[in-house]
Design a protein around this motif. Structure first.
Motif, PDB file in Angstrom:
ATOM      1  N   ALA A 174       0.817  -1.214   0.000  1.00 26.44           N
ATOM      2  CA  ALA A 174       0.000   0.000   0.000  1.00 26.44           C
ATOM      3  C   ALA A 174       0.850   1.264   0.000  1.00 26.44           C
ATOM      4  O   ALA A 174       0.319   2.372  -0.157  1.00 26.44           O
ATOM      5  N   GLY A 175       2.174   1.107   0.188  1.00 26.94           N
ATOM      6  CA  GLY A 175       3.059   2.268   0.199  1.00 26.94           C
ATOM      7  C   GLY A 175       2.968   3.100   1.462  1.00 26.94           C
ATOM      8  O   GLY A 175       3.255   4.301   1.444  1.00 26.94           O
ATOM      9  N   ILE A 176       2.588   2.470   2.567  1.00 29.88           N
ATOM     10  CA  ILE A 176       2.458   3.181   3.844  1.00 29.88           C
ATOM     11  C   ILE A 176       3.777   3.075   4.598  1.00 29.88           C
ATOM     12  O   ILE A 176       4.275   1.982   4.864  1.00 29.88           O
ATOM     13  N   GLY A 177       4.363   4.222   4.949  1.00 25.77           N
ATOM     14  CA  GLY A 177       5.624   4.240   5.673  1.00 25.77           C
ATOM     15  C   GLY A 177       5.483   3.667   7.068  1.00 25.77           C
ATOM     16  O   GLY A 177       4.392   3.681   7.660  1.00 25.77           O
ATOM     17  N   PHE A 178       6.616   3.180   7.605  1.00 28.63           N
ATOM     18  CA  PHE A 178       6.617   2.521   8.920  1.00 28.63           C
ATOM     19  C   PHE A 178       7.809   3.041   9.721  1.00 28.63           C
ATOM     20  O   PHE A 178       8.717   2.279  10.078  1.00 28.63           O
ATOM     21  N   PRO A 179       7.824   4.335  10.030  1.00 24.61           N
ATOM     22  CA  PRO A 179       8.983   4.909  10.720  1.00 24.61           C
ATOM     23  C   PRO A 179       9.042   4.478  12.182  1.00 24.61           C
ATOM     24  O   PRO A 179       8.036   4.086  12.777  1.00 24.61           O
ATOM     25  N   GLY A 180      10.244   4.560  12.753  1.00 20.53           N
ATOM     26  CA  GLY A 180      10.404   4.220  14.160  1.00 20.53           C
ATOM     27  C   GLY A 180      11.854   4.036  14.521  1.00 20.53           C
ATOM     28  O   GLY A 180      12.752   4.616  13.899  1.00 20.53           O
ATOM     29  N   VAL A 181      12.087   3.214  15.510  1.00 17.45           N
ATOM     30  CA  VAL A 181      13.410   3.028  16.087  1.00 17.45           C
ATOM     31  C   VAL A 181      13.731   1.540  16.128  1.00 17.45           C
ATOM     32  O   VAL A 181      12.920   0.734  16.579  1.00 17.45           O
ATOM     33  N   THR A 182      14.924   1.180  15.648  1.00 19.03           N
ATOM     34  CA  THR A 182      15.422  -0.185  15.764  1.00 19.03           C
ATOM     35  C   THR A 182      16.707  -0.154  16.569  1.00 19.03           C
ATOM     36  O   THR A 182      17.592   0.651  16.296  1.00 19.03           O
ATOM     37  N   SER A 183      16.812  -1.008  17.588  1.00 24.69           N
ATOM     38  CA  SER A 183      17.985  -1.040  18.452  1.00 24.69           C
ATOM     39  C   SER A 183      18.522  -2.460  18.533  1.00 24.69           C
ATOM     40  O   SER A 183      17.732  -3.421  18.581  1.00 24.69           O
ATOM     41  N   PRO A 184      19.856  -2.645  18.565  1.00 16.81           N
ATOM     42  CA  PRO A 184      20.414  -3.989  18.723  1.00 16.81           C
ATOM     43  C   PRO A 184      20.300  -4.530  20.144  1.00 16.81           C
ATOM     44  O   PRO A 184      20.528  -5.711  20.389  1.00 16.81           O
ATOM     45  N   ASP A 185      19.961  -3.671  21.088  1.00 15.50           N
ATOM     46  CA  ASP A 185      19.797  -4.067  22.491  1.00 15.50           C
ATOM     47  C   ASP A 185      18.369  -3.816  22.928  1.00 15.50           C
ATOM     48  O   ASP A 185      17.698  -2.920  22.410  1.00 15.50           O
ATOM     49  N   PRO A 186      17.901  -4.561  23.925  1.00 13.30           N
ATOM     50  CA  PRO A 186      18.573  -5.660  24.618  1.00 13.30           C
ATOM     51  C   PRO A 186      18.425  -6.976  23.858  1.00 13.30           C
ATOM     52  O   PRO A 186      17.599  -7.100  22.962  1.00 13.30           O
ATOM     53  N   VAL A 187      19.242  -7.945  24.265  1.00 14.35           N
ATOM     54  CA  VAL A 187      19.088  -9.319  23.794  1.00 14.35           C
ATOM     55  C   VAL A 187      18.334 -10.085  24.882  1.00 14.35           C
ATOM     56  O   VAL A 187      18.765 -10.113  26.044  1.00 14.35           O
ATOM     57  N   SER A 188      17.205 -10.658  24.510  1.00 19.14           N
ATOM     58  CA  SER A 188      16.362 -11.385  25.467  1.00 19.14           C
ATOM     59  C   SER A 188      16.459 -12.877  25.199  1.00 19.14           C
ATOM     60  O   SER A 188      16.476 -13.317  24.041  1.00 19.14           O
ATOM     61  N   ARG A 189      16.520 -13.649  26.273  1.00 15.81           N
ATOM     62  CA  ARG A 189      16.560 -15.111  26.172  1.00 15.81           C
ATOM     63  C   ARG A 189      15.547 -15.680  27.160  1.00 15.81           C
ATOM     64  O   ARG A 189      15.436 -15.200  28.291  1.00 15.81           O
ATOM     65  N   ILE A 190      14.840 -16.718  26.739  1.00 20.66           N
ATOM     66  CA  ILE A 190      13.823 -17.313  27.600  1.00 20.66           C
ATOM     67  C   ILE A 190      13.751 -18.810  27.332  1.00 20.66           C
ATOM     68  O   ILE A 190      13.932 -19.256  26.197  1.00 20.66           O
ATOM     69  N   ALA A 191      13.501 -19.597  28.385  1.00 23.60           N
ATOM     70  CA  ALA A 191      13.376 -21.049  28.219  1.00 23.60           C
ATOM     71  C   ALA A 191      12.579 -21.637  29.371  1.00 23.60           C
ATOM     72  O   ALA A 191      12.500 -21.067  30.469  1.00 23.60           O
ATOM     73  N   HIS A 192      12.003 -22.788  29.109  1.00 23.73           N
ATOM     74  CA  HIS A 192      11.260 -23.599  30.079  1.00 23.73           C
ATOM     75  C   HIS A 192      12.231 -24.680  30.551  1.00 23.73           C
ATOM     76  O   HIS A 192      12.657 -25.527  29.760  1.00 23.73           O
ATOM     77  N   VAL A 193      12.641 -24.638  31.817  1.00 17.63           N
ATOM     78  CA  VAL A 193      13.732 -25.497  32.299  1.00 17.63           C
ATOM     79  C   VAL A 193      13.341 -26.183  33.601  1.00 17.63           C
ATOM     80  O   VAL A 193      12.324 -25.868  34.224  1.00 17.63           O
ATOM     81  N   LEU A 194      14.203 -27.098  34.024  1.00 15.54           N
ATOM     82  CA  LEU A 194      14.059 -27.719  35.334  1.00 15.54           C
ATOM     83  C   LEU A 194      14.476 -26.696  36.398  1.00 15.54           C
ATOM     84  O   LEU A 194      15.479 -25.999  36.225  1.00 15.54           O
ATOM     85  N   PRO A 195      13.721 -26.542  37.483  1.00 15.73           N
ATOM     86  CA  PRO A 195      14.130 -25.569  38.508  1.00 15.73           C
ATOM     87  C   PRO A 195      15.555 -25.853  38.994  1.00 15.73           C
ATOM     88  O   PRO A 195      15.924 -27.010  39.240  1.00 15.73           O
ATOM     89  N   PRO A 196      16.373 -24.821  39.117  1.00 17.17           N
ATOM     90  CA  PRO A 196      17.763 -25.035  39.541  1.00 17.17           C
ATOM     91  C   PRO A 196      17.842 -25.661  40.929  1.00 17.17           C
ATOM     92  O   PRO A 196      17.035 -25.364  41.820  1.00 17.17           O
ATOM     93  N   GLU A 197      18.820 -26.521  41.118  1.00 14.85           N
ATOM     94  CA  GLU A 197      19.054 -27.099  42.437  1.00 14.85           C
ATOM     95  C   GLU A 197      19.513 -25.998  43.397  1.00 14.85           C
ATOM     96  O   GLU A 197      20.242 -25.084  43.025  1.00 14.85           O
ATOM     97  N   GLY A 198      19.069 -26.092  44.638  1.00 17.13           N
ATOM     98  CA  GLY A 198      19.474 -25.113  45.635  1.00 17.13           C
ATOM     99  C   GLY A 198      18.630 -23.853  45.634  1.00 17.13           C
ATOM    100  O   GLY A 198      18.914 -22.916  46.392  1.00 17.13           O
TER     101      GLY A 198
END
Length: 516
Positions: A166-190
């Motif tokens: 449609a030719g509609i502009g999409f201005p904004g901000v792109t940043s390399p940070d932050p880096v996010s990580r997520i996982a479903h894991v076994l609860p840590p011991e201790g």
């Protein structure tokens, strides 16, 4: 054959828009390039006013498994600050943890029950529009083809083909940070729990609240146990080592990130129970807002119109309310009763809401970043949030309950979302939300008919429902309410002040000329 509306994208927003159009008497066609619903984990829940909107359509119970009105959450998070919302009188913030694939399943089931046509394995490759409609080029199971439609709606996400074509502009901000990580894991011991319910990692003195973001001087850490067999763990880092965004996230990579953020060295193993948090990495954030939401007969909705950081979970609150706002207005245009400018009011009303999400999602990300300057800023913001008035403003911002659309009605309810009310009707006691499942405009006399408004609205009976009920709340919040299909109050008056001239202006201004 010319379709009335073609919607590109069968995610939650596209499906909900299809439902809204169908309730308003329009039969849309939904196209999606995928062969079936995606099981990819995206949103982790619904946050804000959208839960009250879904309650108005009778969908809250199917999503939550609970009867009755959505309930506010006692605690939430803003920029890694805990929000103690139980301190507020009239807490406006609702939240429901539910994976996006479940939301899509409920909405698709609802759409199919209403008779919506969903065509899968159909990828839009282009389109041309003229004064009468849009010709859509697509590639489907049988090869290349075309569809003709009066209106085309892009609900096809942040990389929207519809928006680009449609030719509609999409201005904004792109940043390399932050880096996010997520996982479903076994609860840590201790892992230990403190007396106040916080969690202590082995070798780390900092306590971490479950289901909240905890900022350290090196990033953000989140941990939430799901019993003895599973936990969700996530990190956010700024300025960390280079990341190969193409490869899958490994538990060793997540473990190294946890060590950098918290100082704790946690052994990680896959959870013993299935969960939604498959290992996932997100590099940077993208905050963009479409220059306009409409180009002729082409409209944008949801992520096709705006993308932002996921902090605070505003995405589906924003996108599904876009759909509710657009649906009835587009249907009115197609049915021939829309007053001048009604369809254009979609952008006028919803783009400023997108700008506010643009603002607060960026602000939250900035408040979580490391560094002594941010630490000092957080000390100040923490003092401000501790004040109940400021806490209430933040809660309303996160909920979207501070949204007010322009009306010429001076009543304090006008322009906002309908209040939660229990009413005595001729058929018994009911909640206001249960009267709006049809998606039609509703003129509600809260004086049991004493204001005599039914005759005033007779010319709109083909598109506006009228109901007289008694409101046992003392004092009642209004004498009468005129509700738009999206749940917002178009007009209201005080008890004993019928304001028939104001009602007539509102009926004409939102629902067109009467048909006598």
């Amino acid at each position: 054959m010319t379709n009335e509306v073609v919607i590109v994208g069968a995610g939650p927003v596209g499906l909900f828009l299809a439902c809204e159009l169908t309730l308003a008497g329009v039969r849309p066609v939904v196209l999606d390039r995928l062969p079936e619903r995606s099981g990819e984990q995206k949103a982790n829940g619904l946050v804000g006013q959208v839960l009250r909107l879904l309650d108005h359509r009778g969908l809250h119970r199917a999503l939550s498994g609970a009867a009755g009105a959505p309930r506010p959450v006692p605690r939430f998070v803003f920029g890694a600050f805990p929000l103690e919302l139980h301190r507020l009188d009239g807490n406006p913030l609702h939240a429901l943890p539910i994976p996006q694939h479940r939301i899509e399943a409920v909405l698709e089931e609802h759409a199919l029950a209403l008779g919506v046509t969903v065509l899968r394995r159909c990828e839009v490759t282009g389109f041309t529009q003229d004064r009468d409609g849009v010709t859509v080029d697509l590639h489907g199971p049988d090869g290349a083809g075309q569809l003709r439609t009066r209106y085309l709606v892009g609900a096809d996400g942040g990389r929207s083909t519809v928006r680009k074509r449609a030719g509609i502009g999409f201005p904004g901000v792109t940043s390399p940070d932050p880096v996010s990580r997520i996982a479903h894991v076994l609860p840590p011991e201790g892992l230990r729990t403190t007396d106040d319910g916080k969690l202590l990692l082995p070798g780390c003195p900092t306590p971490f609240g479950p289901w909240t973001h905890t900022r350290t001087e090196h990033g953000v850490f989140v941990i939430s146990p799901f019993g003895p067999d599973a936990a969700m763990i996530a990190t956010m880092e700024w300025g960390g080592p280079p990341v190969d965004g193409a490869g899958p996230l490994t538990l060793d990579e997540l473990r190294a990130s946890i060590r950098r953020v918290t100082g704790a060295d946690l052994p990680l193993a896959p959870a013993r129970t299935a969960g939604p948090f498959t290992p996932r990495r997100t590099v940077g954030h993208n905050t963009r807002l479409a220059e306009r939401y409409r180009e002729g007969r082409v409209l944008l909705v949801g992520d096709a119109a705006h993308v932002h950081a996921a902090t605070g979970g505003p995405g589906l609150n924003l996108g599904l309310q876009d759909a509710a706002n657009l649906g009835w207005k587009l249907a009115a245009e197609l049915r021939g009763w829309a007053p001048p400018g009604l369809l254009d009011s979609y952008q006028d009303e919803r783009r400023p809401v997108g700008e506010r999400v643009f603002m607060h999602s960026q602000a939250q990300t900035a408040l979580m970043a490391p560094g002594p300057g941010i630490t000092a800023l957080r000390a100040l913001v923490g003092e401000l949030i501790a004040h109940p008035d400021n806490l209430a403003r933040i809660a309303a911002l996160m909920a979207g309950s501070d949204v007010r659309y322009d009306t010429d009605c001076p009543h304090p309810l006008a322009g906002g979302f309908a209040p939660e009310l229990t009413l005595d009707t001729p058929t018994g006691s009911t909640r206001l939300a249960e009267l709006t499942h049809s998606g039609r405009p509703l003129l509600l006399d809260l004086t049991g008919g004493a204001l005599g408004l039914a005759d005033r609205a007779a010319g709109w009976k083909d598109r506006v429902d009228v109901l007289a009920a008694d409101c046992p709340q003392a004092p009642p919040p209004a004498g009468a309410l005129l509700l738009r299909p999206d749940g917002y109050v178009a007009w209201a008056c005080a008890p004993g002040e019928a304001d028939r001239a104001g009602l007539d202006r509102a009926l004409r201004g939102w629902f067109g000329e009467p048909r006598i």
